[in-house]
Motif scaffolding. Structure first.
Motif, PDB file in Angstrom:
ATOM      1  N   PHE A 154      -8.232   4.246  -2.254  1.00  0.00           N
ATOM      2  CA  PHE A 154      -7.829   5.655  -2.251  1.00  0.00           C
ATOM      3  C   PHE A 154      -6.319   5.797  -2.390  1.00  0.00           C
ATOM      4  CE2 PHE A 154      -6.304   9.013   0.732  1.00  0.00           C
ATOM      5  CZ  PHE A 154      -6.603  10.120  -0.050  1.00  0.00           C
ATOM      6  N   VAL A 155      -5.572   5.091  -1.567  1.00  0.00           N
ATOM      7  CA  VAL A 155      -4.111   5.199  -1.596  1.00  0.00           C
ATOM      8  C   VAL A 155      -3.562   4.751  -2.950  1.00  0.00           C
ATOM      9  CG1 VAL A 155      -1.968   4.298  -0.574  1.00  0.00           C
ATOM     10  CG2 VAL A 155      -3.852   4.991   0.904  1.00  0.00           C
ATOM     11  N   ASP A 156      -4.165   3.716  -3.526  1.00  0.00           N
ATOM     12  CA  ASP A 156      -3.679   3.193  -4.807  1.00  0.00           C
ATOM     13  C   ASP A 156      -3.872   4.174  -5.962  1.00  0.00           C
ATOM     14  OD1 ASP A 156      -2.821   0.874  -3.639  1.00  0.00           O
ATOM     15  OD2 ASP A 156      -4.575  -0.311  -4.206  1.00  0.00           O
ATOM     16  N   THR A 157      -4.782   5.149  -5.812  1.00  0.00           N
ATOM     17  CA  THR A 157      -5.023   6.105  -6.898  1.00  0.00           C
ATOM     18  C   THR A 157      -4.231   7.397  -6.739  1.00  0.00           C
ATOM     19  OG1 THR A 157      -6.947   7.070  -5.763  1.00  0.00           O
ATOM     20  CG2 THR A 157      -7.375   5.240  -7.269  1.00  0.00           C
ATOM     21  N   LEU A 158      -3.465   7.538  -5.660  1.00  0.00           N
ATOM     22  CA  LEU A 158      -2.745   8.790  -5.407  1.00  0.00           C
ATOM     23  C   LEU A 158      -1.457   8.884  -6.230  1.00  0.00           C
ATOM     24  CD1 LEU A 158      -3.075   9.085  -1.512  1.00  0.00           C
ATOM     25  CD2 LEU A 158      -4.363  10.335  -3.247  1.00  0.00           C
ATOM     26  N   ASP A 159      -1.132  10.116  -6.619  1.00  0.00           N
ATOM     27  CA  ASP A 159       0.119  10.380  -7.335  1.00  0.00           C
ATOM     28  C   ASP A 159       1.107  11.158  -6.468  1.00  0.00           C
ATOM     29  OD1 ASP A 159      -0.701   9.131  -9.728  1.00  0.00           O
ATOM     30  OD2 ASP A 159      -1.826  10.928 -10.314  1.00  0.00           O
ATOM     31  N   VAL A 160       0.842  11.229  -5.160  1.00  0.00           N
ATOM     32  CA  VAL A 160       1.731  11.922  -4.236  1.00  0.00           C
ATOM     33  C   VAL A 160       2.243  10.904  -3.220  1.00  0.00           C
ATOM     34  CG1 VAL A 160       0.529  14.126  -4.510  1.00  0.00           C
ATOM     35  CG2 VAL A 160      -0.186  12.547  -2.691  1.00  0.00           C
ATOM     36  N   PRO A 161       3.369  11.201  -2.548  1.00  0.00           N
ATOM     37  CA  PRO A 161       3.886  10.255  -1.555  1.00  0.00           C
ATOM     38  C   PRO A 161       2.869  10.000  -0.446  1.00  0.00           C
ATOM     39  CG  PRO A 161       5.527  11.930  -2.072  1.00  0.00           C
ATOM     40  CD  PRO A 161       4.240  12.376  -2.704  1.00  0.00           C
ATOM     41  N   ALA A 162       2.527   8.734  -0.252  1.00  0.00           N
ATOM     42  CA  ALA A 162       1.534   8.370   0.752  1.00  0.00           C
ATOM     43  C   ALA A 162       2.040   7.181   1.555  1.00  0.00           C
ATOM     44  CB  ALA A 162       0.198   8.033   0.087  1.00  0.00           C
ATOM     45  N   ARG A 163       1.568   7.114   2.786  1.00  0.00           N
ATOM     46  CA  ARG A 163       1.921   5.976   3.628  1.00  0.00           C
ATOM     47  C   ARG A 163       0.657   5.425   4.256  1.00  0.00           C
ATOM     48  NH1 ARG A 163       5.759   5.558   9.030  1.00  0.00           N
ATOM     49  NH2 ARG A 163       5.644   3.291   9.175  1.00  0.00           N
ATOM     50  N   ARG A 164       0.401   4.160   4.004  1.00  0.00           N
ATOM     51  CA  ARG A 164      -0.745   3.474   4.575  1.00  0.00           C
ATOM     52  C   ARG A 164      -0.221   2.565   5.680  1.00  0.00           C
ATOM     53  NH1 ARG A 164      -3.764  -0.882   6.303  1.00  0.00           N
ATOM     54  NH2 ARG A 164      -5.673  -1.230   5.127  1.00  0.00           N
ATOM     55  N   VAL A 165      -0.672   2.761   6.907  1.00  0.00           N
ATOM     56  CA  VAL A 165      -0.117   2.030   8.039  1.00  0.00           C
ATOM     57  C   VAL A 165      -1.186   1.858   9.110  1.00  0.00           C
ATOM     58  CG1 VAL A 165       0.735   4.168   9.133  1.00  0.00           C
ATOM     59  CG2 VAL A 165       1.820   1.987   9.694  1.00  0.00           C
ATOM     60  N   HIS A 166      -1.129   0.742   9.807  1.00  0.00           N
ATOM     61  CA  HIS A 166      -2.027   0.544  10.934  1.00  0.00           C
ATOM     62  C   HIS A 166      -1.676   1.561  12.016  1.00  0.00           C
ATOM     63  CE1 HIS A 166      -3.880  -1.445  14.436  1.00  0.00           C
ATOM     64  NE2 HIS A 166      -4.733  -1.922  13.551  1.00  0.00           N
TER      65      HIS A 166
END
Length: 352
Positions: free
Chosen positions: A74-86
């Protein structure tokens, strides 16, 4: 048209990096809904309010069912600023920010911390949400309200449904409004896949390597790569005002050396916190134990007890097999129980 989650999933199946799972496929539309909404042009302007952000997602299910993998897609397909974090790492960061604001005398220390993180990110993807700390429980509700109020989208994975978060925790009644915030602002979906893919990745793999030579180190490295997928981050645990830092952590898997955990002044509370936070621990370079390192040996016994009771999966490289790790010195007889537990924890399916 931009790549969809299904496109990415199909590509992974075709490449052999993803096992096609019908339950995982059923979860893809929940992620795709968010991606599509975020991809639409935002028509807000001077006299027109921007549309409200899409509802987030709370994906829960058993350990190793593929929740983190789907969130990564999901995060890899986004075109907006995203943060993936534990999630735990994020809360540690927030706690530090809140403490710094309190030191400055800020009336509402959560407000500037929430503004800083929400100004930089549109989508927060939290992995493995769990609340075990009273300090986190008291902060997280107001923090999420501010993030969502600022237009951020929250996507999170968890091993338990929202109603079971912070179950039996201290002053849990103060935490209950946060559960309602989650259910109101996030779609709650269970990922009820039957297979435990994390266990599958370890199936047929040795989990105790001895002696601790170049071959053992290479085997440990291969296991780490298989479980982490090349992603890692540090993890800091706070226990009774102390911090326990793990330099290498990924998707519930921690990697540490013996002296990182047993060569420091740590006790049962530290190891219990570690055991409830990680699902797999890779522990390297366990030496022979005896009179010369008696204190380290005692801590090792306490660590194994905590991991055993929590049914945490353990992968070890050591100087000797469990029954020959501690053969002389005070406590050698008592260590037989630890050796027995170490051997039991090597069994196929342990931690399932």
């Amino acid at each position: 048209m931009s790549e969809t989650l299904t496109d990415r999933y199909d590509a992974g199946v075709a490449a052999g990096t993803i096992d096609d799972d019908p339950v995982q496929r059923e979860a893809l539309p929940a992620f795709e809904r968010i991606r599509e909404e975020l991809a639409k042009p935002q028509k807000g302007g001077l006299f027109r309010k921007a549309p409200p952000p899409p509802k987030g997602l709370y994906l829960w299910g058993g350990v190793g069912r593929g929740k983190s993998m789907l969130m990564d897609l999901f995060v890899d397909t986004l075109d907006v600023p995203a943060r993936r974090v534990h999630f735990h790492a994020f809360m540690q960061e927030v706690q530090k920010g809140v403490h710094a604001e309190r030191q400055k005398g800020t009336d509402d220390p959560i407000k500037p911390v929430a503004k800083r993180v929400s100004d930089e990110v549109k989508v927060f993807a939290f992995d493995e949400m769990q609340i075990t700390d009273i300090a986190d429980a008291m902060i997280v509700g107001r923090l999420f309200e501010r993030l969502i109020g600022a237009g951020c989208v929250v996507v999170t994975t968890s091993n338990r449904p929202p109603d079971d978060l912070y179950k039996d925790g201290l002053n849990r009644h103060l935490f209950l409004p946060f559960i309602e915030v989650l259910k109101e602002n996030l779609e709650v979906k269970e990922l009820a896949a039957e297979r435990d893919y994390r266990q599958d990745r370890l199936q047929g793999t040795d989990t105790y390597f001895s002696p601790n030579d170049a071959e053992a180190r290479a085997a440990i490295e291969a296991v780490w790569e298989r479980l982490s997928g090349g992603r890692e981050e540090p993890l800091t645990l706070t226990v009774q005002g102390r911090t326990l830092e793990l330099a290498r952590f990924s998707n519930g898997v921690a990697r540490a050396r013996f002296y990182d955990l047993c060569g420091k002044m740590l006790g049962p509370a530290d190891y219990l916190k570690l055991a409830e936070t990680v699902r797999v621990l890779i522990l390297e370079d366990v030496p022979r134990l005896g009179r010369g390192n008696f204190n380290e040996a005692k801590r090792f016994v306490t660590l194994i007890d905590a991991l055993y009771e929590a049914r945490t999966r353990l992968i070890v490289s050591a100087a000797a097999t469990p029954d020959y790790l501690y053969v002389e010195g005070p406590g050698a007889f008592e260590f037989e129980r630890t050796a027995s537990r170490l051997m039991e924890m090597q069994a196929e399916g342990w931690g399932a």
